[in-house]
Scaffold this active site. Structure first.
Site, PDB file in Angstrom:
ATOM      1  N   PHE A 116       0.858  -1.187   0.000  1.00  0.00           N
ATOM      2  CA  PHE A 116       0.000   0.000   0.000  1.00  0.00           C
ATOM      3  C   PHE A 116       0.890   1.231   0.000  1.00  0.00           C
ATOM      4  O   PHE A 116       1.618   1.489   0.954  1.00  0.00           O
ATOM      5  CB  PHE A 116      -0.958   0.054   1.199  1.00  0.00           C
ATOM      6  CG  PHE A 116      -1.870   1.247   1.108  1.00  0.00           C
ATOM      7  CD1 PHE A 116      -3.052   1.180   0.375  1.00  0.00           C
ATOM      8  CD2 PHE A 116      -1.533   2.462   1.695  1.00  0.00           C
ATOM      9  CE1 PHE A 116      -3.875   2.305   0.247  1.00  0.00           C
ATOM     10  CE2 PHE A 116      -2.352   3.584   1.569  1.00  0.00           C
ATOM     11  CZ  PHE A 116      -3.521   3.501   0.849  1.00  0.00           C
TER      12      PHE A 116
ATOM     13  N   ASP B   7       9.358   3.005   2.066  1.00  0.00           N
ATOM     14  CA  ASP B   7       8.140   3.754   2.382  1.00  0.00           C
ATOM     15  C   ASP B   7       7.855   3.551   3.871  1.00  0.00           C
ATOM     16  O   ASP B   7       7.284   2.545   4.275  1.00  0.00           O
ATOM     17  CB  ASP B   7       6.969   3.276   1.513  1.00  0.00           C
ATOM     18  CG  ASP B   7       5.679   4.038   1.836  1.00  0.00           C
ATOM     19  OD1 ASP B   7       5.637   4.741   2.861  1.00  0.00           O
ATOM     20  OD2 ASP B   7       4.715   3.911   1.045  1.00  0.00           O
TER      21      ASP B   7
ATOM     22  N   LYS C 101       2.219  10.871   7.263  1.00  0.00           N
ATOM     23  CA  LYS C 101       1.393  10.595   8.434  1.00  0.00           C
ATOM     24  C   LYS C 101       1.882  11.332   9.696  1.00  0.00           C
ATOM     25  O   LYS C 101       1.609  12.506   9.846  1.00  0.00           O
ATOM     26  CB  LYS C 101       1.257   9.090   8.641  1.00  0.00           C
ATOM     27  CG  LYS C 101       0.406   8.468   7.516  1.00  0.00           C
ATOM     28  CD  LYS C 101      -0.182   7.120   7.845  1.00  0.00           C
ATOM     29  CE  LYS C 101      -1.242   6.719   6.832  1.00  0.00           C
ATOM     30  NZ  LYS C 101      -0.800   5.788   5.812  1.00  0.00           N
TER      31      LYS C 101
HETATM   32  C1  LIG Z   1      -0.986   5.873   4.360  1.00  0.00           C
HETATM   33  C2  LIG Z   1       0.133   5.393   3.520  1.00  0.00           C
HETATM   34  C3  LIG Z   1       0.423   6.003   2.288  1.00  0.00           C
HETATM   35  C4  LIG Z   1      -0.441   7.084   1.693  1.00  0.00           C
HETATM   36  O1  LIG Z   1      -0.539   8.217   2.482  1.00  0.00           O
HETATM   37  P1  LIG Z   1      -1.722   9.278   2.214  1.00  0.00           P
HETATM   38  O2  LIG Z   1      -1.372  10.423   3.119  1.00  0.00           O
HETATM   39  O3  LIG Z   1      -3.004   8.612   2.580  1.00  0.00           O
HETATM   40  O4  LIG Z   1      -1.668   9.638   0.776  1.00  0.00           O
HETATM   41  C5  LIG Z   1       1.522   5.540   1.594  1.00  0.00           C
HETATM   42  N1  LIG Z   1       2.293   4.543   2.060  1.00  0.00           N
HETATM   43  C6  LIG Z   1       2.043   3.932   3.236  1.00  0.00           C
HETATM   44  C7  LIG Z   1       2.954   2.843   3.712  1.00  0.00           C
HETATM   45  C8  LIG Z   1       0.947   4.330   3.988  1.00  0.00           C
HETATM   46  O5  LIG Z   1       0.667   3.692   5.130  1.00  0.00           O
END
Ligand SMILES: *Cc1c(COP(=O)(O)O)cnc(C)c1O
Length: 412
Positions: free
Chosen positions: A150, A238, A267
């Site tokens: 994700f 990420d 986040k």
């Molecule tokens: C939440 C998340 C995203 C996307 O972040 P948004 O602020 O919702 O666009 C990307 N990578 C990971 C691992 C995430 O948990």
């Protein structure tokens, strides 16, 4: 938490939910709670019922709701300047960039707002580095990713998702990505070598959050690091959800003794106050961008930088990482004691867990609704999993109370 006001009908909640359903796209299926106020690990709904927040905005609220230091930083900045655009400098930006780079042990920062924008930035940066530094023929760059990933919701990002719900009916899809099984080093090596010199990057979550808090096998990330280094390929971590304290360290990579070429952060970087994301890397890599080639109107705005600077200061003390580690050990010890008839598997690290519920005890959604009725908010994922990610400031007593509610729900 003991005496909750009872539902009067038709409740304020019910009316609010009906209006939202009527006038907003149904791209989410929220639990039927309408939050009005929040403080620390607790939220209160429009009828005055209190709930322990064991989701924490998918880790955007690592420091709790309305953390006093973050609110103070935001309020002070609101009285100075909130937005300049990058057409001009602002007096918060330089410190933000320098201090974030330092926390990451890197040299440069490229600020954005949401996580998906930062992942897009990482993809664009890796491709540009491939063409300008590595010498990949134009349009041939390949990026290797993992299944069950994700990384966000943009058209390019969902192009390399393996979640059909996220992908379906959003094509045509962006090419240039290869998907391999997460945790399988041999498959990754084969994919990297298959694309040969055109491979510019491997993009991975060090712990897969949305997939259900999947921790890769020991040695996997170190293997990825060794492989990418030996092939001249960028390792992009990420850490939007895993980073900034959640796993009991500043970065989940750190716990595997791994330093990637690029961190993607988001986040918690915005302290649950404003969206703040960034790509953090070396001068060689982020130095490929020239004026006008990439950007964001809100990226690096002074309000975001002021809040993020406070976040960085809080992370430097190590206090939140330590809490996540200690309370995390407690959490996982307790979760392991849940009855095997109710729980199929528990995964995770630090104050972060994915709990697979045995279908005989209900779906993840049903468990979440029963927990909500007992004053605990969690979110289900992939049908049978519930995810626990309370704010890192949660007290041990509150955590234990939340776990008690989970035990009761699974027993009833
Ligand atoms: C939440 C998340 C995203 C996307 O972040 P948004 O602020 O919702 O666009 C990307 N990578 C990971 C691992 C995430 O948990």
């Amino acid at each position: 938490m003991s005496t909750q006001p009872t539902l009067s009908s038709p409740s304020i909640s019910a009316r609010s939910i009906a209006t939202a359903e009527a006038h907003s796209a149904h791209n989410y299926h929220p639990l039927p709670v309408v939050v009005a106020t929040a403080d620390g690990a607790w939220v209160t709904d429009v009828e005055g019922r209190r709930y322990l927040d064991m989701l924490a905005g998918y880790s955007a609220l690592n420091f709790g709701h309305r953390n006093p230091r973050l609110i103070a930083a935001a309020k002070a900045q609101l009285d100075r300047v909130t937005l300049t655009s990058r057409a001009f400098h602002n007096d918060r930006f330089a410190d933000f960039a320098a201090q974030l780079a330092e926390l990451c042990g890197m040299e440069m920062v490229l600020p954005m707002n949401t996580g998906a924008e930062a992942v897009e930035t990482a993809v664009k940066t890796a491709r540009k580095w491939g063409y300008r530094v590595k010498g990949v023929p134009d349009g041939q760059a390949k990026i290797i990713v993992a299944d069950n990933n994700f990384h966000g919701r943009t058209t390019t990002i969902i192009s390399f998702s393996t979640d059909e719900e996220a992908r379906a009916d959003h094509g045509p899809y962006t090419p240039g990505f290869e998907v391999v099984p997460y945790g399988d080093l041999a498959a990754l090596e084969a994919a990297v070598d298959e694309a040969g010199e055109n491979t510019v990057a491997v993009l991975l979550e060090p712990v897969q959050g949305e997939a259900g808090v999947l921790v890769p096998p020991p040695g996997y990330l170190a293997g990825v690091r060794e492989l990418t280094r030996s092939r001249g390929v960028l390792f992009i971590a990420d850490e939007i959800q895993s980073g900034l304290g959640r796993t009991g360290a500043t970065f989940a990579c750190e716990q595997e003794g791994v330093v990637p070429d690029m961190y993607v952060l988001g986040k918690a970087l915005g302290g649950g106050v404003v969206p703040v994301s960034a790509v953090v890397s070396s001068r060689e890599v982020l130095g490929v961008h020239r004026p006008g080639e990439h950007g964001s109107t809100f990226g690096g705005n002074p309000l975001a930088c002021a809040v993020a600077l406070e976040v960085l200061d809080m992370l430097r003390s190590g206090e939140f990482q330590q809490r996540a580690e200690e309370l995390g050990e407690h959490l996982h010890r307790e979760l392991k004691l849940l009855p095997a008839s109710a729980v199929r598997e528990v995964r995770g690290r630090g104050l972060w867990a994915g709990v697979d519920i045995d279908p005989s005890h209900g779906t993840g959604r049903e468990i979440s609704e029963r927990l909500m009725a007992r004053g605990v908010l969690v979110k289900d994922t992939h049908g049978s999993t519930i995810r626990l990610a309370p704010p890192l400031c949660i007290s041990k007593e509150d955590l234990d109370w939340g776990l008690e509610q989970l035990r009761s729900v699974l027993a009833g």
